[in-house]
Design a protein around this motif. Structure first.
Motif, PDB file in Angstrom:
ATOM      1  N   TYR A  86       0.834  -1.196   0.000  1.00 37.06           N
ATOM      2  CA  TYR A  86       0.000   0.000   0.000  1.00 37.06           C
ATOM      3  C   TYR A  86       0.871   1.250   0.000  1.00 37.06           C
ATOM      4  O   TYR A  86       1.925   1.284   0.641  1.00 37.06           O
ATOM      5  N   LEU A  87       0.441   2.271  -0.680  1.00 34.94           N
ATOM      6  CA  LEU A  87       1.198   3.522  -0.778  1.00 34.94           C
ATOM      7  C   LEU A  87       0.917   4.394   0.436  1.00 34.94           C
ATOM      8  O   LEU A  87       0.171   5.379   0.383  1.00 34.94           O
ATOM      9  N   ILE A  88       1.514   3.997   1.561  1.00 36.02           N
ATOM     10  CA  ILE A  88       1.353   4.726   2.817  1.00 36.02           C
ATOM     11  C   ILE A  88       2.732   4.939   3.429  1.00 36.02           C
ATOM     12  O   ILE A  88       3.690   4.244   3.074  1.00 36.02           O
ATOM     13  N   ASN A  89       2.837   5.881   4.336  1.00 34.01           N
ATOM     14  CA  ASN A  89       4.134   6.197   4.934  1.00 34.01           C
ATOM     15  C   ASN A  89       4.491   5.311   6.113  1.00 34.01           C
ATOM     16  O   ASN A  89       5.656   5.009   6.322  1.00 34.01           O
ATOM     17  N   ASN A  90       3.488   4.926   6.921  1.00 30.97           N
ATOM     18  CA  ASN A  90       3.762   4.203   8.156  1.00 30.97           C
ATOM     19  C   ASN A  90       2.982   2.902   8.233  1.00 30.97           C
ATOM     20  O   ASN A  90       1.966   2.729   7.573  1.00 30.97           O
ATOM     21  N   ILE A  91       3.486   2.011   9.080  1.00 33.65           N
ATOM     22  CA  ILE A  91       2.919   0.665   9.217  1.00 33.65           C
ATOM     23  C   ILE A  91       1.855   0.654  10.313  1.00 33.65           C
ATOM     24  O   ILE A  91       2.089   1.098  11.430  1.00 33.65           O
ATOM     25  N   TYR A  92       0.685   0.119   9.977  1.00 32.85           N
ATOM     26  CA  TYR A  92      -0.414  -0.084  10.921  1.00 32.85           C
ATOM     27  C   TYR A  92      -0.436  -1.546  11.378  1.00 32.85           C
ATOM     28  O   TYR A  92       0.027  -2.428  10.668  1.00 32.85           O
ATOM     29  N   GLU A  93      -1.056  -1.780  12.527  1.00 25.88           N
ATOM     30  CA  GLU A  93      -1.344  -3.147  12.945  1.00 25.88           C
ATOM     31  C   GLU A  93      -2.290  -3.763  11.913  1.00 25.88           C
ATOM     32  O   GLU A  93      -3.216  -3.101  11.435  1.00 25.88           O
ATOM     33  N   GLY A  94      -2.061  -5.017  11.560  1.00 24.05           N
ATOM     34  CA  GLY A  94      -2.944  -5.737  10.660  1.00 24.05           C
ATOM     35  C   GLY A  94      -2.696  -5.490   9.189  1.00 24.05           C
ATOM     36  O   GLY A  94      -3.361  -6.081   8.340  1.00 24.05           O
ATOM     37  N   LEU A  95      -1.754  -4.642   8.842  1.00 24.86           N
ATOM     38  CA  LEU A  95      -1.462  -4.319   7.450  1.00 24.86           C
ATOM     39  C   LEU A  95      -0.739  -5.479   6.759  1.00 24.86           C
ATOM     40  O   LEU A  95       0.087  -6.149   7.373  1.00 24.86           O
ATOM     41  N   ILE A  96      -1.048  -5.736   5.495  1.00 29.24           N
ATOM     42  CA  ILE A  96      -0.355  -6.753   4.705  1.00 29.24           C
ATOM     43  C   ILE A  96       1.105  -6.334   4.559  1.00 29.24           C
ATOM     44  O   ILE A  96       1.400  -5.214   4.139  1.00 29.24           O
TER      45      ILE A  96
END
Length: 195
Positions: A86-96
């Protein structure tokens, strides 16, 4: 062309797991947000439980292809790139996530992405890509008590499985699918100027 792109987007969106709106950011040992594509050491949360994660040989392997915990508590293990498609800056819980070592022996296939493969007698072990019999899926990070745990999510399953340490008769502390006893971990940012 726009219809094709929209159709591909819908197929991707409906066939992937994304975190809920309540998912929290994952932080490192300095309380900074994990950066998508950043490089970290994955360490045990509790002292006296060995060092960071690296590679070892198991069974008939002639090259270290098995992800394992270093028995030396002072060792940080090998640097791991933690990245989401995913084109995001930071890592979330549950993210692939894709996990891969950034520094490996020359015999290890590149890229050194983690995967899950059947290994006797224990069952499903974490290996680096190129290992025969690998299961399709992805990794994710979830909150575990006051720390985090790593999980593997098979592509054809609605649920994910905890990863924990299995102490083999050979003395290796392999990272394996382990529902009953997940490994509590923390993430230490790698100082890239020191590499």
């Amino acid at each position: 062309m726009k219809t094709l792109i929209f159709t591909l987007f819908l197929i991707f969106a409906l066939n992937t797991k994304i975190p809920s709106a309540t998912a929290e950011f994952v932080t490192d040992t300095d309380d900074r947000l994990l950066i998508n594509g950043g490089t970290y050491y994955i360490l045990p949360s509790f002292r006296g439980m060995g060092g960071g994660l690296g590679l070892t040989t198991t069974g008939t392997e002639t090259c270290p292809l098995t992800v394992a915990q270093d028995p030396n508590e002072a060792s940080h293990g090998l640097p791991v790139r933690i990245a989401s498609p995913y084109l995001i800056n930071n890592i979330y819980e549950g993210l692939i996530l894709d996990l891969s070592f950034t520094a490996t022996p020359s015999c290890v296939p590149e890229p050194s992405r983690w995967t899950i493969a059947k290994e006797m007698p224990r069952g499903w072990s974490v290996k680096v890509a190129g290992y025969e019999g690998a299961m399709n899926g992805w990794f994710t990070i979830q909150r575990y008590r006051d720390d985090y745990k790593l999980m593997f999510c098979p592509r054809d399953s609605p649920s994910c499985s905890n990863l924990g340490i299995y102490m083999g008769e050979d003395g290796n502390r392999r990272l394996v699918v382990n529902e009953g006893n997940p490994m509590a971990v923390m993430f230490k940012k790698v100082d890239t100027s020191a590499i």
